[in-house]
Design a protein around this motif. Sequence first.
Motif: not given
Length: 143
Positions: A16-24
């Motif tokens: 989830a953290a990797a997905a958030w970092a990629d998105e933001h």
Amino acid sequence: MVWSHFDASFEEGLAAAAAWADEHEVGLAAPVDAVVGEYPVGRWLKNQRAAARRADELERCRAEGLPEPEGGAAPLTDERPQALEDIDPGWCPTWSVDWQRAFRLAWLHIKAAAVCPPRPVWPSRTARTWASGPPPSAPVSAG
């Protein structure tokens, strides 16, 4: 088969953290209320930072021969901070995560060949936080 609930929970949070970092595009400087789908990634990251700081404090106390502090978050195992650093080397700053996020936003702005005025008037609170000056021991660059 899940061998460890704690390992499975960490892997879920890491994804989830990797997905958030990629998105933001601001690394892992997520606000505490950030979510990915239904997953509370901001709260998870806050807990990981607390655990990393607890591990650092325990190491310092042991090195200085001091009694270990009681209570607080369980320290992170050695592999977990590295997994977070692989996503964002600045995932656990000593200064405020809000400042870190604002710094990254400004850095991205400059990297995109836009120039920040000396005292910019930013529409967001986080960017105004960055414009007010760096905290003590802040990085010189985001790279």
